[in-house]
Design a protein around this motif. Structure first.
Motif, PDB file in Angstrom:
ATOM      1  N   LYS A   1      -2.582  20.845   6.582  1.00 16.61           N
ATOM      2  CA  LYS A   1      -2.363  22.264   6.886  1.00 16.61           C
ATOM      3  C   LYS A   1      -1.135  22.807   6.178  1.00 16.61           C
ATOM      4  N   ALA A   2      -0.153  21.949   5.917  1.00 18.27           N
ATOM      5  CA  ALA A   2       1.066  22.386   5.220  1.00 18.27           C
ATOM      6  C   ALA A   2       0.843  22.535   3.725  1.00 18.27           C
ATOM      7  N   GLY A   3      -0.298  22.048   3.214  1.00 16.56           N
ATOM      8  CA  GLY A   3      -0.613  22.269   1.817  1.00 16.56           C
ATOM      9  C   GLY A   3      -0.602  21.047   0.924  1.00 16.56           C
ATOM     10  N   HIS A   4      -0.415  19.876   1.470  1.00 11.03           N
ATOM     11  CA  HIS A   4      -0.472  18.661   0.642  1.00 11.03           C
ATOM     12  C   HIS A   4      -1.922  18.389   0.298  1.00 11.03           C
ATOM     13  N   ARG A   5      -2.228  18.376  -0.962  1.00 12.67           N
ATOM     14  CA  ARG A   5      -3.605  18.196  -1.417  1.00 12.67           C
ATOM     15  C   ARG A   5      -3.868  16.735  -1.798  1.00 12.67           C
ATOM     16  N   LEU A   6      -5.140  16.397  -1.829  1.00 11.02           N
ATOM     17  CA  LEU A   6      -5.556  15.054  -2.228  1.00 11.02           C
ATOM     18  C   LEU A   6      -5.381  14.874  -3.724  1.00 11.02           C
ATOM     19  N   MET A   7      -5.258  13.638  -4.157  1.00  8.48           N
ATOM     20  CA  MET A   7      -5.179  13.331  -5.587  1.00  8.48           C
ATOM     21  C   MET A   7      -6.570  13.472  -6.208  1.00  8.48           C
ATOM     22  N   ALA A   8      -6.610  13.511  -7.524  1.00  7.74           N
ATOM     23  CA  ALA A   8      -7.871  13.720  -8.246  1.00  7.74           C
ATOM     24  C   ALA A   8      -8.939  12.664  -7.951  1.00  7.74           C
TER      25      ALA A   8
ATOM     26  N   LEU B   1      -0.494  13.388  11.932  1.00  6.00           N
ATOM     27  CA  LEU B   1       0.428  13.662  10.824  1.00  6.00           C
ATOM     28  C   LEU B   1      -0.327  14.049   9.554  1.00  6.00           C
ATOM     29  N   ALA B   2      -1.463  13.405   9.307  1.00  9.19           N
ATOM     30  CA  ALA B   2      -2.266  13.743   8.128  1.00  9.19           C
ATOM     31  C   ALA B   2      -2.837  15.150   8.247  1.00  9.19           C
ATOM     32  N   ARG B   3      -3.282  15.525   9.437  1.00 13.51           N
ATOM     33  CA  ARG B   3      -3.776  16.898   9.626  1.00 13.51           C
ATOM     34  C   ARG B   3      -2.673  17.914   9.421  1.00 13.51           C
ATOM     35  N   ALA B   4      -1.480  17.617   9.927  1.00 14.97           N
ATOM     36  CA  ALA B   4      -0.352  18.532   9.739  1.00 14.97           C
ATOM     37  C   ALA B   4       0.025  18.638   8.271  1.00 14.97           C
ATOM     38  N   ALA B   5      -0.006  17.528   7.553  1.00 15.83           N
ATOM     39  CA  ALA B   5       0.299  17.563   6.120  1.00 15.83           C
ATOM     40  C   ALA B   5      -0.754  18.363   5.365  1.00 15.83           C
TER      41      ALA B   5
ATOM     42  N   GLY C   1       0.808  -1.211   0.000  1.00 13.17           N
ATOM     43  CA  GLY C   1       0.000   0.000   0.000  1.00 13.17           C
ATOM     44  C   GLY C   1       0.842   1.262   0.000  1.00 13.17           C
ATOM     45  N   ILE C   2       1.936   1.256   0.726  1.00 14.38           N
ATOM     46  CA  ILE C   2       2.820   2.428   0.754  1.00 14.38           C
ATOM     47  C   ILE C   2       3.432   2.668  -0.621  1.00 14.38           C
ATOM     48  N   VAL C   3       3.774   1.609  -1.320  1.00 13.71           N
ATOM     49  CA  VAL C   3       4.409   1.753  -2.631  1.00 13.71           C
ATOM     50  C   VAL C   3       3.390   2.089  -3.715  1.00 13.71           C
ATOM     51  N   ARG C   4       2.208   1.478  -3.674  1.00 14.55           N
ATOM     52  CA  ARG C   4       1.267   1.563  -4.792  1.00 14.55           C
ATOM     53  C   ARG C   4       0.233   2.684  -4.699  1.00 14.55           C
ATOM     54  N   LEU C   5      -0.112   3.137  -3.513  1.00 11.39           N
ATOM     55  CA  LEU C   5      -1.181   4.121  -3.396  1.00 11.39           C
ATOM     56  C   LEU C   5      -0.719   5.498  -3.864  1.00 11.39           C
ATOM     57  N   PRO C   6      -1.655   6.317  -4.379  1.00 13.17           N
ATOM     58  CA  PRO C   6      -1.256   7.516  -5.107  1.00 13.17           C
ATOM     59  C   PRO C   6      -0.846   8.721  -4.272  1.00 13.17           C
ATOM     60  N   ASP C   7      -1.458   8.952  -3.126  1.00 15.60           N
ATOM     61  CA  ASP C   7      -1.139  10.187  -2.410  1.00 15.60           C
ATOM     62  C   ASP C   7      -0.728   9.910  -0.970  1.00 15.60           C
ATOM     63  N   LEU C   8      -0.282  10.947  -0.325  1.00 20.29           N
ATOM     64  CA  LEU C   8       0.243  10.865   1.032  1.00 20.29           C
ATOM     65  C   LEU C   8      -0.779  10.297   2.004  1.00 20.29           C
ATOM     66  N   TYR C   9      -2.010  10.724   1.886  1.00 20.71           N
ATOM     67  CA  TYR C   9      -3.043  10.320   2.837  1.00 20.71           C
ATOM     68  C   TYR C   9      -3.405   8.844   2.686  1.00 20.71           C
TER      69      TYR C   9
END
Length: 120
Positions: A92-99, A86-90, A26-34
């Motif tokens: 707030k830092a500006g990491h957006r979700l994938m399409a 960590l997801a909330r901090a990311a 899952g860490i390797v294959r999933l598209p975004d940080l969240y």
């Protein structure tokens, strides 16, 4: 009795290794940080906890099993909470979700709080 203990340990080891493998895929294959963080926190927590329990059962000593159970409970309680923070901090830092993601509840909540502050 030893055969039953060996079967339990083998089952816990296999299940823990399988969940850890799923988390790493899952860490390797999933598209975004969240999504990656979700895979790491959920499947990784279960996998690590099962491996810890396998070690506790394999020792066949009550104090070591108690420590393994305490570690499992502590890990299950803290890993998802830390991933959420960590997801909330990311976010707030500006990491957006994938399409493909269709909902952003954190952005919706932030906009509502900002509009509430502006009204008062």
């Amino acid at each position: 009795m030893e055969l039953v203990a060996a079967i339990i340990v083998a089952f816990l080891l296999l299940a823990g290794a399988l969940f850890s493998l799923i988390a790493s895929i899952g860490i390797v294959r999933l598209p975004d940080l969240y999504s990656r963080m979700h895979a790491a926190s959920k499947a990784g927590t279960v996998g690590s906890g099962l491996l810890l329990l396998a070690v506790g059962f394999h020792s066949q000593e009550l104090p070591i099993l108690a420590r393994a159970l305490a570690g499992f409970v502590f890990f299950v309680l803290t890993a998802p909470i830390s991933a959420h923070l960590l997801a909330r901090a990311a976010h707030k830092a500006g990491h957006r979700l994938m399409a493909p993601s269709v909902r952003d509840d954190l952005a919706k909540g932030l906009m509502e709080r900002r509009s509430y502050k502006m009204k008062s």
